[in-house]
Design a protein around this motif. Structure first.
Motif, short mmCIF file in Angstrom:
data_model
loop_
_atom_site.label_atom_id
_atom_site.label_comp_id
_atom_site.label_asym_id
_atom_site.label_seq_id
_atom_site.Cartn_x
_atom_site.Cartn_y
_atom_site.Cartn_z
N GLN A 128 -5.63 -62.21 -63.64
CA GLN A 128 -5.10 -63.53 -64.00
C GLN A 128 -3.69 -63.74 -63.43
O GLN A 128 -3.36 -64.83 -62.97
CB GLN A 128 -5.08 -63.67 -65.52
CG GLN A 128 -6.46 -63.74 -66.15
CD GLN A 128 -6.39 -63.77 -67.67
OE1 GLN A 128 -5.71 -62.93 -68.28
NE2 GLN A 128 -7.05 -64.73 -68.28
N VAL A 129 -2.89 -62.69 -63.46
CA VAL A 129 -1.53 -62.80 -62.92
C VAL A 129 -1.57 -63.09 -61.43
O VAL A 129 -0.87 -63.98 -60.92
CB VAL A 129 -0.73 -61.50 -63.18
CG1 VAL A 129 0.61 -61.55 -62.45
CG2 VAL A 129 -0.52 -61.30 -64.67
N LEU A 130 -2.43 -62.38 -60.71
CA LEU A 130 -2.55 -62.60 -59.27
C LEU A 130 -3.11 -63.98 -58.96
O LEU A 130 -2.59 -64.71 -58.11
CB LEU A 130 -3.45 -61.53 -58.65
CG LEU A 130 -2.81 -60.17 -58.34
CD1 LEU A 130 -3.86 -59.24 -57.76
CD2 LEU A 130 -1.65 -60.31 -57.38
N GLY A 131 -4.19 -64.35 -59.65
CA GLY A 131 -4.89 -65.59 -59.33
C GLY A 131 -4.13 -66.85 -59.69
O GLY A 131 -4.21 -67.85 -58.97
N THR A 132 -3.40 -66.83 -60.79
CA THR A 132 -2.75 -68.05 -61.26
C THR A 132 -1.26 -68.15 -60.93
O THR A 132 -0.71 -69.25 -60.89
CB THR A 132 -2.90 -68.17 -62.79
OG1 THR A 132 -2.30 -67.03 -63.42
CG2 THR A 132 -4.38 -68.23 -63.19
N ILE A 133 -0.62 -67.03 -60.68
CA ILE A 133 0.84 -67.05 -60.49
C ILE A 133 1.25 -66.51 -59.12
O ILE A 133 1.98 -67.16 -58.36
CB ILE A 133 1.55 -66.25 -61.60
CG1 ILE A 133 1.30 -66.92 -62.96
CG2 ILE A 133 3.04 -66.12 -61.32
CD1 ILE A 133 1.83 -66.17 -64.14
N VAL A 134 0.77 -65.33 -58.77
CA VAL A 134 1.27 -64.65 -57.58
C VAL A 134 0.66 -65.20 -56.29
O VAL A 134 1.38 -65.57 -55.36
CB VAL A 134 1.02 -63.13 -57.69
CG1 VAL A 134 1.48 -62.43 -56.41
CG2 VAL A 134 1.75 -62.56 -58.90
N LEU A 135 -0.67 -65.23 -56.20
CA LEU A 135 -1.32 -65.63 -54.96
C LEU A 135 -0.99 -67.05 -54.50
O LEU A 135 -0.78 -67.27 -53.29
CB LEU A 135 -2.84 -65.45 -55.08
CG LEU A 135 -3.35 -64.01 -55.00
CD1 LEU A 135 -4.86 -63.96 -55.16
CD2 LEU A 135 -2.93 -63.35 -53.69
N PRO A 136 -0.95 -68.05 -55.40
CA PRO A 136 -0.58 -69.40 -54.92
C PRO A 136 0.79 -69.43 -54.24
O PRO A 136 0.96 -70.09 -53.20
CB PRO A 136 -0.58 -70.23 -56.21
CG PRO A 136 -1.56 -69.53 -57.10
CD PRO A 136 -1.36 -68.08 -56.82
N GLN A 137 1.76 -68.70 -54.79
CA GLN A 137 3.08 -68.65 -54.16
C GLN A 137 3.05 -67.81 -52.89
O GLN A 137 3.75 -68.13 -51.90
CB GLN A 137 4.09 -68.05 -55.15
CG GLN A 137 4.29 -68.88 -56.40
CD GLN A 137 5.34 -68.27 -57.31
OE1 GLN A 137 6.53 -68.28 -57.00
NE2 GLN A 137 4.90 -67.71 -58.43
N ALA A 138 2.24 -66.76 -52.89
CA ALA A 138 2.16 -65.88 -51.72
C ALA A 138 1.60 -66.64 -50.51
O ALA A 138 2.13 -66.52 -49.40
CB ALA A 138 1.29 -64.67 -52.03
N PHE A 139 0.56 -67.43 -50.73
CA PHE A 139 -0.05 -68.17 -49.62
C PHE A 139 0.92 -69.20 -49.04
O PHE A 139 0.94 -69.45 -47.83
CB PHE A 139 -1.33 -68.85 -50.07
CG PHE A 139 -2.54 -67.95 -50.02
CD1 PHE A 139 -3.08 -67.57 -48.81
CD2 PHE A 139 -3.12 -67.47 -51.18
CE1 PHE A 139 -4.19 -66.74 -48.74
CE2 PHE A 139 -4.22 -66.64 -51.14
CZ PHE A 139 -4.76 -66.27 -49.91
N ARG A 140 1.73 -69.81 -49.89
CA ARG A 140 2.71 -70.77 -49.38
C ARG A 140 3.75 -70.10 -48.51
O ARG A 140 4.17 -70.65 -47.49
CB ARG A 140 3.40 -71.48 -50.55
CG ARG A 140 2.51 -72.45 -51.31
CD ARG A 140 3.30 -73.11 -52.42
NE ARG A 140 2.47 -74.06 -53.17
CZ ARG A 140 2.90 -74.78 -54.20
NH1 ARG A 140 4.15 -74.65 -54.60
NH2 ARG A 140 2.09 -75.63 -54.80
N SER A 141 4.16 -68.93 -48.88
CA SER A 141 5.25 -68.26 -48.15
C SER A 141 4.78 -67.65 -46.83
O SER A 141 5.60 -67.41 -45.94
CB SER A 141 5.87 -67.16 -49.03
OG SER A 141 4.92 -66.16 -49.33
N VAL A 142 3.47 -67.40 -46.70
CA VAL A 142 2.99 -66.73 -45.48
C VAL A 142 2.13 -67.66 -44.62
O VAL A 142 1.36 -67.19 -43.78
CB VAL A 142 2.18 -65.46 -45.82
CG1 VAL A 142 3.05 -64.46 -46.54
CG2 VAL A 142 0.93 -65.79 -46.63
N LEU A 143 2.28 -68.96 -44.80
CA LEU A 143 1.45 -69.90 -44.04
C LEU A 143 1.61 -69.75 -42.52
O LEU A 143 0.60 -69.69 -41.81
CB LEU A 143 1.76 -71.34 -44.46
CG LEU A 143 0.94 -72.43 -43.76
CD1 LEU A 143 -0.54 -72.23 -44.01
CD2 LEU A 143 1.38 -73.82 -44.23
N PRO A 144 2.83 -69.66 -41.98
CA PRO A 144 2.96 -69.51 -40.51
C PRO A 144 2.28 -68.26 -39.96
O PRO A 144 1.49 -68.36 -39.02
CB PRO A 144 4.47 -69.51 -40.29
CG PRO A 144 5.02 -70.27 -41.46
CD PRO A 144 4.15 -69.88 -42.61
#
Length: 215
Positions: A128-144
């Protein structure tokens, strides 16, 4: 332009197959790569070791060897019988997911540890921590870098031409049999890939603008 218009069906079919390869293997790579990244940051040592082993082996294996394995060695295992197209998709997915994993993992590491700790304090589990909090922010930061991996995947689809998949990489050999100018053929194929990369770049810029507003 006669080379293009006289063989428009060959170019259209070739790039259509290339786009299909890219979409299928791209989705597969994102899913498998994200799952591998979750393994690599898992608190369970066995999961971390399994993720690390996969990434280490695949990243250091040439893509052509991955294709050769699924084209010639895999059928001897008497498992699921795959078509040439699906074999190419599986090979591209297996290979690209290792690089996607490292991109996603680097994004996970950019998320402040305090956010995950606060979520766990509220009673959320690891998933739940990864799916709802960590991964959404992670994908934004590594888009390029993520888009760079997808662009590399798009260009890697040309290797499938050597394994009986009639995609853009095989256009040259088809038109060679028709006696067409090879230099012009390669130029038009290159232009086609440039246009596809420009579309992906445009998608990246659009997402960057939208997600920057969301922040």
């Amino acid at each position: 332009m006669d080379v293009l218009f006289d063989n428009l069906d060959v170019f259209a079919n070739g790039f259509y197959t290339t786009i299909q390869l890219f979409v299928v293997s791209g989705i597969g790579s994102l899913i498998l790569g994200t799952a591998l990244a979750m393994l690599r940051v898992s608190p369970v040592p066995v999961f971390r070791s399994a993720g690390t082993l996969y990434v280490t082996i695949v990243r250091n294996t040439p893509l052509t060897l991955v294709f050769l394995f699924f084209a010639f060695a895999y059928p001897r295992l008497d498992m699921v019988d795959l078509s040439f197209f699906m074999t190419a998709c599986v090979a591209l997915t297996v290979y690209t997911s290792a690089f996607i994993c490292e991109v996603v993992r680097s994004g996970i590491n950019t998320v402040p540890v305090g956010q995950a700790e606060a979520a766990r304090a509220l009673g959320l589990g690891f998933g739940q921590v990864l799916g709802t909090i960590v991964l959404p922010q992670a994908f934004r930061s590594v888009l390029p870098p993520m888009m760079s991996m997808l662009i590399a995947l798009l260009k890697n689809t040309t290797i499938a031409a050597g394994f009986s998949v009639a995609e853009a990489g095989q256009i040259r050999s088809i038109l060679s049999e028709r006696g067409e100018n090879q230099l012009l053929t390669l130029i038009f194929v290159a232009v086609g890939f440039i246009l596809l990369v420009m579309i992906l770049t445009s998608v990246q810029r659009t997402l960057e603008k939208r997600w920057s507003v969301a922040r």
